[in-house]
Scaffold this active site. Sequence first.
Site, short mmCIF file in Angstrom:
data_model
loop_
_atom_site.label_atom_id
_atom_site.label_comp_id
_atom_site.label_asym_id
_atom_site.label_seq_id
_atom_site.Cartn_x
_atom_site.Cartn_y
_atom_site.Cartn_z
N GLY A 2 71.07 64.59 -11.02
CA GLY A 2 71.75 65.38 -12.04
C GLY A 2 72.20 66.73 -11.51
O GLY A 2 72.03 67.06 -10.33
N MET A 3 72.75 67.54 -12.41
CA MET A 3 73.31 68.83 -12.00
C MET A 3 72.23 69.75 -11.44
O MET A 3 72.39 70.31 -10.35
CB MET A 3 74.02 69.48 -13.20
CG MET A 3 74.70 70.80 -12.87
SD MET A 3 75.87 71.32 -14.14
CE MET A 3 74.80 71.43 -15.59
N LEU A 4 71.13 69.91 -12.15
CA LEU A 4 70.05 70.76 -11.65
C LEU A 4 69.30 70.07 -10.53
O LEU A 4 68.98 70.69 -9.51
CB LEU A 4 69.08 71.11 -12.79
CG LEU A 4 67.82 71.89 -12.37
CD1 LEU A 4 68.18 73.19 -11.67
CD2 LEU A 4 66.92 72.14 -13.58
N ASP B 33 61.45 54.96 -13.15
CA ASP B 33 61.38 54.94 -14.61
C ASP B 33 60.27 55.90 -15.02
O ASP B 33 59.08 55.57 -14.92
CB ASP B 33 61.07 53.53 -15.10
CG ASP B 33 60.96 53.44 -16.63
OD1 ASP B 33 61.07 54.49 -17.30
OD2 ASP B 33 60.73 52.33 -17.14
N ALA C 64 65.85 64.01 -17.83
CA ALA C 64 65.86 64.34 -19.25
C ALA C 64 66.91 63.54 -19.99
O ALA C 64 67.92 63.11 -19.41
CB ALA C 64 66.13 65.84 -19.46
N THR D 89 69.61 64.29 -22.36
CA THR D 89 70.29 65.54 -22.70
C THR D 89 71.43 65.38 -23.69
O THR D 89 72.15 66.34 -23.96
CB THR D 89 70.84 66.22 -21.42
OG1 THR D 89 71.75 65.32 -20.78
CG2 THR D 89 69.71 66.58 -20.47
N TYR E 299 66.61 66.82 -30.36
CA TYR E 299 66.49 67.11 -28.93
C TYR E 299 65.41 68.17 -28.69
O TYR E 299 64.54 68.02 -27.83
CB TYR E 299 67.84 67.56 -28.38
CG TYR E 299 67.78 68.10 -26.98
CD1 TYR E 299 67.61 67.25 -25.89
CD2 TYR E 299 67.92 69.46 -26.73
CE1 TYR E 299 67.55 67.75 -24.60
CE2 TYR E 299 67.87 69.97 -25.44
CZ TYR E 299 67.68 69.11 -24.38
OH TYR E 299 67.62 69.61 -23.10
N LYS F 13 61.80 67.87 -26.55
CA LYS F 13 61.47 68.74 -25.41
C LYS F 13 60.21 69.55 -25.69
O LYS F 13 59.40 69.79 -24.78
CB LYS F 13 62.65 69.66 -25.10
CG LYS F 13 63.90 68.95 -24.60
CD LYS F 13 63.68 68.23 -23.27
CE LYS F 13 63.63 69.19 -22.11
NZ LYS F 13 63.55 68.49 -20.79
#
Length: 294
Positions: A14-16, A38, A60, A62, A125, A129
């Site tokens: 992912g981006m991060l 998984d 995550a 998202t 969401y 979290k």
Amino acid sequence: MSQPSKYLVAGARGMLGSDLVEALFGRDVTVLGRTDLDVTDRESVRDAVEGHDVVINAAAYTRVDDAEEHEAEALLVNGTAAGLLGEATAAAGAKLVQISTDYVFDGTATMPYAEDTPLDPLNAYGRTKAEGERLARAANPDGTYIVRTAWLYGKHGGNFARTMLRLARAHDTVSVVDDQLGQPTWTSDLAAQIVALVDSDAPAGVYHGTNSGQASWYEFAQAVFGVAGLDPDRVKPTDSSQFVRPAPRPSYSVLGHDAWARAGLPPMRSWRDALAEAASTGVLDHDDDAASSR
């Protein structure tokens, strides 16, 4: 100070996650994307974590709006998985960095949220979290770092900044809400901050990983136009009533950074300085239609 010897990054595609892998370049890093691990399967998580000193969970669910109708699915990834990683890292004697979000707060504050502010999420969401934070800390209380972040942009994924530039190519003006405040955060800065955290002797607990300062989405969009050499006046202010979405958004998402000082680490730099460097290094140049909140 000796550095931990073996790292695992979950959600590494992912981006991060991609920037975390870059920030850890030269170290012994296990890179696991969604198809590699998984995170909701206890045995798979235990086997993956074994032998590592630091586990950073950037995996995550998202899709904020979709979570309103699929909260159980989101809870598996954002909540249950964090608990499983907490259990596995505790058993392995490893540190866990659990990435969380400003959405664990209700957005009604008028001053930056302190790290110990009671959680009160206003959408599904955020609830998932918040549960991830609780489960991770309960399972590995002495080794879990909760790093809350917000308003992310970076070179490895779709995000608000790139969306603004795409819209600029198609429209003379762009309308952006000016009644939501937060902290635009470059994933490269956040990744470097997380690495500094796990390299340090900082105590386990909650840290707010956002660039300093604050802005509305409107001000962020104007700044994006500016660093791209476009006229910021092409961005027009509007309010949230014009963009009704399934999941309510917090109107105030500014996070306080006191925990960094207590740990002997500097907070992240201002969002404007980060954006200027990101733009100068080509982070905003990619054409990506998707927008991502974190």
